[in-house]
Every structure is written in structure tokens, then in C-alpha cells.
Design an enzyme around this catalytic site. Sequence first.
Site, PDB file in Angstrom:
ATOM      1  N   ARG A 226      26.011 -76.852  23.597  1.00  0.00           N
ATOM      2  CA  ARG A 226      26.776 -75.972  22.858  1.00  0.00           C
ATOM      3  C   ARG A 226      26.320 -76.085  21.503  1.00  0.00           C
ATOM      4  O   ARG A 226      26.991 -75.019  20.700  1.00  0.00           O
ATOM      5  CB  ARG A 226      28.038 -76.610  23.321  1.00  0.00           C
TER       6      ARG A 226
ATOM      7  N   GLY B 131      26.363 -90.837  33.409  1.00  0.00           N
ATOM      8  CA  GLY B 131      27.906 -91.137  32.972  1.00  0.00           C
ATOM      9  C   GLY B 131      27.972 -92.224  31.921  1.00  0.00           C
ATOM     10  O   GLY B 131      26.708 -92.843  31.440  1.00  0.00           O
TER      11      GLY B 131
HETATM   12  C1  UD1 Z   1      34.725 -89.376  27.818  1.00  0.00           C
HETATM   13  C2  UD1 Z   1      35.763 -90.496  28.588  1.00  0.00           C
HETATM   14  C3  UD1 Z   1      37.181 -89.689  28.382  1.00  0.00           C
HETATM   15  C4  UD1 Z   1      37.503 -89.633  26.986  1.00  0.00           C
HETATM   16  C5  UD1 Z   1      36.624 -88.788  26.151  1.00  0.00           C
HETATM   17  C6  UD1 Z   1      37.094 -88.819  24.764  1.00  0.00           C
HETATM   18  C7  UD1 Z   1      34.527 -91.295  30.380  1.00  0.00           C
HETATM   19  C8  UD1 Z   1      34.246 -91.340  31.867  1.00  0.00           C
HETATM   20  N1  UD1 Z   1      35.259 -90.600  30.056  1.00  0.00           N
HETATM   21  O1  UD1 Z   1      34.882 -88.298  28.543  1.00  0.00           O
HETATM   22  O2  UD1 Z   1      38.031 -90.624  29.099  1.00  0.00           O
HETATM   23  O3  UD1 Z   1      38.810 -89.143  26.988  1.00  0.00           O
HETATM   24  O4  UD1 Z   1      35.169 -89.384  26.576  1.00  0.00           O
HETATM   25  O5  UD1 Z   1      36.073 -88.084  24.078  1.00  0.00           O
HETATM   26  O6  UD1 Z   1      33.953 -92.191  29.655  1.00  0.00           O
HETATM   27  N2  UD1 Z   1      27.117 -90.192  27.189  1.00  0.00           N
HETATM   28  C9  UD1 Z   1      25.860 -90.575  27.354  1.00  0.00           C
HETATM   29  N3  UD1 Z   1      25.163 -90.773  28.667  1.00  0.00           N
HETATM   30  C10 UD1 Z   1      25.957 -90.145  29.708  1.00  0.00           C
HETATM   31  C11 UD1 Z   1      27.360 -89.640  29.612  1.00  0.00           C
HETATM   32  C12 UD1 Z   1      27.866 -89.534  28.135  1.00  0.00           C
HETATM   33  O7  UD1 Z   1      25.230 -91.082  26.473  1.00  0.00           O
HETATM   34  O8  UD1 Z   1      25.554 -90.368  30.843  1.00  0.00           O
HETATM   35  C13 UD1 Z   1      27.643 -89.999  25.803  1.00  0.00           C
HETATM   36  C14 UD1 Z   1      28.080 -88.495  25.137  1.00  0.00           C
HETATM   37  O9  UD1 Z   1      26.652 -87.941  24.786  1.00  0.00           O
HETATM   38  C15 UD1 Z   1      28.853 -88.724  24.361  1.00  0.00           C
HETATM   39  C16 UD1 Z   1      29.733 -89.759  25.135  1.00  0.00           C
HETATM   40  O10 UD1 Z   1      28.770 -90.623  25.680  1.00  0.00           O
HETATM   41  O11 UD1 Z   1      28.881 -88.963  23.228  1.00  0.00           O
HETATM   42  C17 UD1 Z   1      30.959 -89.306  25.879  1.00  0.00           C
HETATM   43  O12 UD1 Z   1      30.576 -88.514  26.753  1.00  0.00           O
HETATM   44  P1  UD1 Z   1      31.037 -87.202  27.171  1.00  0.00           P
HETATM   45  O13 UD1 Z   1      30.427 -86.453  28.285  1.00  0.00           O
HETATM   46  O14 UD1 Z   1      31.499 -86.425  26.181  1.00  0.00           O
HETATM   47  O15 UD1 Z   1      32.550 -87.878  27.737  1.00  0.00           O
HETATM   48  P2  UD1 Z   1      33.817 -87.001  28.454  1.00  0.00           P
HETATM   49  O16 UD1 Z   1      33.433 -86.480  29.863  1.00  0.00           O
HETATM   50  O17 UD1 Z   1      34.343 -86.141  27.376  1.00  0.00           O
END
Ligand code: UD1
Length: 467
Positions: free
Chosen positions: A27, A90
Site C-alpha cells: 500500500r 503469519g
Molecule cells: C497483528 C495481530 C493483531 C494485532 C495487530 C496490531 C497477529 C495474528 N495479529 O495483526 O492481533 O491487533 O497486529 O497491528 O499477530 N509480519 C511478518 N511476517 C508475517 C506476518 C507479519 O513479518 O508472516 C509482520 C508485518 O510486517 C508487521 C507485523 O508482523 O510488521 C504485523 O503483521 P500484520 O499483517 O500487520 O498483522 P495484523 O494482521 O494486522
Amino acid sequence: MVKKQLEAAPRAVPLSVVILAAGQGKRMKSALPKVLQPLAGRALLKHVIDTARSLEPAAIHVVYGHGGDQVREVLKDEPVSWALQAERLGTGHAVMQAMPNVPDDHIALVLYGDVPLISRSTLTELLALAGPKQTGLLTMVLQNPSGYGRIVRNARGRVQKIVEQKDASKKELKLGECNTGVMAAPARLLKKWLKSLKNNNSQGEYYLTDVIAMAAKDKIAVNPLVTANVVEVLGVNDKTQLAELETAFRRQVTHSLMVGGVTIVDPARLDVRGTVTHGTDVLIDVNVVLEGNVKLGDRVRIGPNCIVRNSEIGDDTEVFANCVVDGTVIGTSCSIGPFARFRPTSTLASGVHIGNFVEVKNSKMGEGSKANHLSYVGDAEVGSRVNIGAGTIIANYDGVNKHRTNIADDVHTGSNSVLVAPITVGAGATIAAGSTVAGEVPAGKLTIARARQTTIEAWQRPVKQKK
Ligand code: UD1
Ligand code: CA
């Protein structure tokens, strides 16, 4: 300014920080990975790394994603270790990539690389809630919790689990307490919990958040800390949010400068992209950008539309409007600008006047010297009480090499003179206006190097011929 004493937190359990930074950030619509987008001149991830470092952990692990080589390259000098998450499966899966390098007896603190404003004090508070048999969880209460994981507590207020928005029941969706994503857990147990994560949820992901229910089941207390300052836990997904956090950051920085006694004419129009130290009664006018390390003495005044980068400005010096000061040490009681430009690395002694449309580069100017109008002072050593006349140019470059110029004390250069370097001008010398001097200019004398003025007595203007 009296800096708040940083308390060396006596930590019973060693700390490892895990920063999740594998997100792509589509985005952002940018070729630059999300965590490298600048906030106040610093990459988002760098903000998080800097804050993590302030906690003095044993190690910082950054989980980066497929195609994240640019992230590693840009931040290669950071004291962190890198863990590749080849597939984005995840947040739980992401943390797992770093855990083999986290010793069992550590507390693992999970941060997000795209949540830049998390503060040292909040994290210190959270870490106090974690231990070998307890986990700290940073939560927030939102009016509109849509999109976030919800904190589910039992009747006694104990945290039981986190449910993601997409997996939540109608009742759970009404909960206002949300997961910020920041948690501090004992590494030994976290590893165990992560190993038993399942991805049988609506997004088919390994959720880090599922470890909370496992902790509750293992009778490991989950101690929530409800953040008082939501801005600290806001993530950045697009350019609008980036600008919002830039504004929040600006507010924090200008606030602390004002608390320290700096007069800021409009805090919304001062950007600090670095560190500022200052004396008393400093005034900063509108549209000023301070970058890198900037040191301002007592009673310094900075006029509107100035950029000051990696520079020091001495007591009682005034910088008038529209100046760019870069890599320069300006002494006390100087008068700078309007419309002056300094390039690295220059040093001005006290009482120096630099006026409009004057450029100073890699030069030294002694006490009380002046260059008030339209001049270039480059690669020069200028003594004290020197007057650089309007339009004086130091020709430091022969097209191939740069050469130095030495101007001794009390020299006056006439308007529109050119000093061809390398050249030495003796003390008290005067160079006549319009001169181009390329040889040695002797001390105490007037040197003229221009064609003598003559008048052609018999000359007549041509007249238009009749056809
Ligand atoms: C996550 C939380 C949610 C919380 C929210 C706060 C989980 C399952 N959910 O959701 O409870 O309210 O953050 O913003 O944890 N990332 C990785 N690798 C991955 C997935 C994510 O490095 O495989 C990193 C992303 O770059 C980001 C962070 O982890 O910095 C959070 O990922 P994001 O996809 O934003 O999580 P949400 O679904 O928003
Ligand atoms: Ca998110």
C-alpha cells in the site's frame, strides 16, 4: 538542557528483541520497502532498532522477508542479526524464524518494524511484567477496534486469549481492548508454544497471538499493560499513516524542545530529523528543518525557512531567513544571511558576518570577518577582520583540481574581484575592485589587476545609414 537520567534497568532475566519486518507494504506504492520509508529522516525500522537498543538487550533479531535484501543492505551497519522469513506465513511463523538464536533463559520481546514510535519507557514497563513464568502483553483500548485482534479476558479480568478480527464471534467483536502486537515472553515457553501453532484459522496463518491461549492453559500469567498513548503502537501501512506519524513525532520533538525552553514560533512548522541540543532563550521561526546533529548556543535565533544540518551555532548568533547551513561550526555573535549557504566543512570564528547570496565551502573565517554580498568563499583560510567585497569570487577550481587560498588578517577585497587559487594574500592587502589576481598579493599594499580606464576623445556613435 538537563537530560533525564536514563536508569540502568537492573534486569534479572536477559533480553532478546525480535523485530518483525517481513511485510511488503504494497500500500506504500513504492519501490522502497515499507520499513525503509523515512520518518523524520530515519527509516521506520531504524526507529524501532534504536529504541530496542536503548533497552540494552543481549541481541536484536530482525525478521526480514523475501526480497528484503535492500533492507539488509541499507541497515547493514546496525548491530542486529537477520533472520529470513522466506514465506509470509503469519506473525507466529515470523517469530519462529528468529527463535533458534534466542537462548531459552531469555525474555523475547516482540516488536514490529512498521510501528516506529514505541517508546523505551513503555517497553521498560512491559518488561517488568515478564519473567520466566509470566508474559507481558501490550494492549490498547480503541473506540473503533475494527481490524485488530481482540483481548478476551475472563470474569476476573485475566487475559485468556486473543482472537483476530476475522475469527471473532459477534460478542468478541464488541470488545474494545485490542492487541498491539507487542509482547514479552519467556523464550523457553515461547518456543514450545510456537511449535504447536496451527494455521486452521480464517487466514490460514500461524498467528503469534495464539500463544496467549497456550500460556493461559499452561497457567502462565499473561500480564496486560494497557497503553496510555495509542500513537506509540500505531502501524504504518500507507503514506497517509506515514504522514500522521510524522506529525505525531514532530509534536513529541517540538514539545520536548519547548519544555526545555526553546521558543518555537509554530511547532507544526519545525521539523527535527536528528538530535538537537540547545542553550537558553533560543528562538526558532517557521519552516525550519534541523537535521543530523545540531547544537544551538544561548540566545541563538533562527529565521524562517532555514535548514541547519550537522552544524553548531554559537551564542548570540542570528541566522536570518532562507539560509542553508550544512556541516559548519558558526561562532558566537555572528550574523548570517538572509540567503546564505554553508557547505561542509566550514568554521566561522565569532563576530563573522555572512550576508545575502554568499556561499561558503570548506573554509575558515577568522574573528570579525565579513562577506556581506554575492560572494563565493571556497577552500579558503580567511584571517580576522577581513572584508570580502561584494561579488568577490574565490576561483578554487581549475577544472581538474581544487586549490586553496590563504587570506591573511585585515585584507580588503574589492567588489567583483576574482582570486585565482592557489593564492596567498598578505596581511592588510587591498585588492582593487574588478581585479583578477592570480599571483601573490603583497601585504599592506593596493593591488590592481584590471585594464586602466581610458576615454576615446574622437569617438562618435555610429549613425543609421540611409538606403
Ligand atoms: C497483528 C495481530 C493483531 C494485532 C495487530 C496490531 C497477529 C495474528 N495479529 O495483526 O492481533 O491487533 O497486529 O497491528 O499477530 N509480519 C511478518 N511476517 C508475517 C506476518 C507479519 O513479518 O508472516 C509482520 C508485518 O510486517 C508487521 C507485523 O508482523 O510488521 C504485523 O503483521 P500484520 O499483517 O500487520 O498483522 P495484523 O494482521 O494486522
Ligand atoms: Ca497490521
